[in-house]
Design a protein around this motif. Structure first.
Motif, mmCIF file in Angstrom:
data_model
loop_
_atom_site.group_PDB
_atom_site.id
_atom_site.type_symbol
_atom_site.label_atom_id
_atom_site.label_comp_id
_atom_site.label_asym_id
_atom_site.label_seq_id
_atom_site.Cartn_x
_atom_site.Cartn_y
_atom_site.Cartn_z
ATOM 1 N N PHE A 1 -45.561 -12.158 64.960
ATOM 2 C CA PHE A 1 -45.453 -13.583 64.654
ATOM 3 C C PHE A 1 -44.034 -13.925 64.242
ATOM 4 C CE2 PHE A 1 -49.757 -12.202 63.389
ATOM 5 C CZ PHE A 1 -50.493 -12.924 64.317
ATOM 6 N N ASP A 2 -43.672 -15.194 64.412
ATOM 7 C CA ASP A 2 -42.346 -15.633 63.980
ATOM 8 C C ASP A 2 -42.404 -16.377 62.650
ATOM 9 O OD1 ASP A 2 -43.460 -18.041 64.876
ATOM 10 O OD2 ASP A 2 -41.556 -18.776 65.653
ATOM 11 N N CYS A 3 -43.614 -16.724 62.171
ATOM 12 C CA CYS A 3 -43.751 -17.421 60.883
ATOM 13 C C CYS A 3 -45.170 -17.222 60.357
ATOM 14 C CB CYS A 3 -43.442 -18.909 61.039
ATOM 15 S SG CYS A 3 -44.611 -19.787 62.090
ATOM 16 N N CYS B 1 -47.998 -19.348 62.166
ATOM 17 C CA CYS B 1 -48.565 -18.758 63.375
ATOM 18 C C CYS B 1 -49.513 -17.612 63.030
ATOM 19 C CB CYS B 1 -47.458 -18.279 64.311
ATOM 20 S SG CYS B 1 -46.618 -19.634 65.185
ATOM 21 N N TYR C 1 -37.656 -14.638 68.804
ATOM 22 C CA TYR C 1 -36.968 -14.815 67.522
ATOM 23 C C TYR C 1 -36.556 -13.465 66.966
ATOM 24 C CZ TYR C 1 -36.595 -16.571 62.662
ATOM 25 O OH TYR C 1 -36.178 -16.916 61.409
ATOM 26 N N ARG D 1 -41.270 -11.617 70.734
ATOM 27 C CA ARG D 1 -41.866 -12.924 71.011
ATOM 28 C C ARG D 1 -43.141 -13.108 70.173
ATOM 29 N NH1 ARG D 1 -40.538 -16.248 74.825
ATOM 30 N NH2 ARG D 1 -39.367 -14.671 75.955
ATOM 31 N N CYS D 2 -43.251 -14.272 69.522
ATOM 32 C CA CYS D 2 -44.443 -14.609 68.737
ATOM 33 C C CYS D 2 -45.634 -14.760 69.688
ATOM 34 C CB CYS D 2 -44.212 -15.902 67.967
ATOM 35 S SG CYS D 2 -45.664 -16.474 67.042
ATOM 36 N N GLU D 3 -46.755 -14.126 69.337
ATOM 37 C CA GLU D 3 -47.918 -14.177 70.217
ATOM 38 C C GLU D 3 -48.648 -15.514 70.170
ATOM 39 O OE1 GLU D 3 -51.717 -12.175 68.203
ATOM 40 O OE2 GLU D 3 -50.012 -10.804 68.310
ATOM 41 N N ASN E 1 -42.209 -18.139 70.678
ATOM 42 C CA ASN E 1 -40.820 -18.172 70.244
ATOM 43 C C ASN E 1 -40.227 -16.763 70.289
ATOM 44 O OD1 ASN E 1 -38.382 -19.069 69.177
ATOM 45 N ND2 ASN E 1 -39.141 -19.102 67.064
ATOM 46 N N THR F 1 -38.933 -11.851 63.774
ATOM 47 C CA THR F 1 -40.390 -11.786 63.818
ATOM 48 C C THR F 1 -40.868 -10.672 62.884
ATOM 49 O OG1 THR F 1 -40.274 -10.289 65.705
ATOM 50 C CG2 THR F 1 -40.606 -12.632 66.190
#
Length: 77
Positions: A26-28, A31, A11, A3-5, A9, A14
């Protein structure tokens, strides 16, 4: 999956950023920038380039550092 902090998300792609003894997920890149980029002490923009550090404070460039009273700081060209 992780999970993105920042956005939460969950994903499958990540990535982790290891910085100053902590691990961030992070997912991107957006972020990651939102969470990790320092803020300019003068204009309050997030610094995603080189930036300038003076006496423990971060500035987006020499102009902002000088505006806050830091002397002798110049941008490199």
């Amino acid at each position: 999956m992780a999970r993105c902090e920042v956005c939460g998300n969950d994903y499958g792609m990540t990535f982790e950023v290891h910085a100053q003894g902590a691990v961030h997920v992070f997912d991107c890149f957006a972020c990651a920038i939102h969470r990790m980029a320092p803020i300019c002490e003068h204009c309050r923009v997030q610094i995603i380039g080189q930036g300038v550090e003076a006496e423990g404070k971060w500035y987006c460039g020499a102009h902002c550092a000088r505006a806050e009273g830091e002397a002798g700081i110049v941008d490199k060209v």
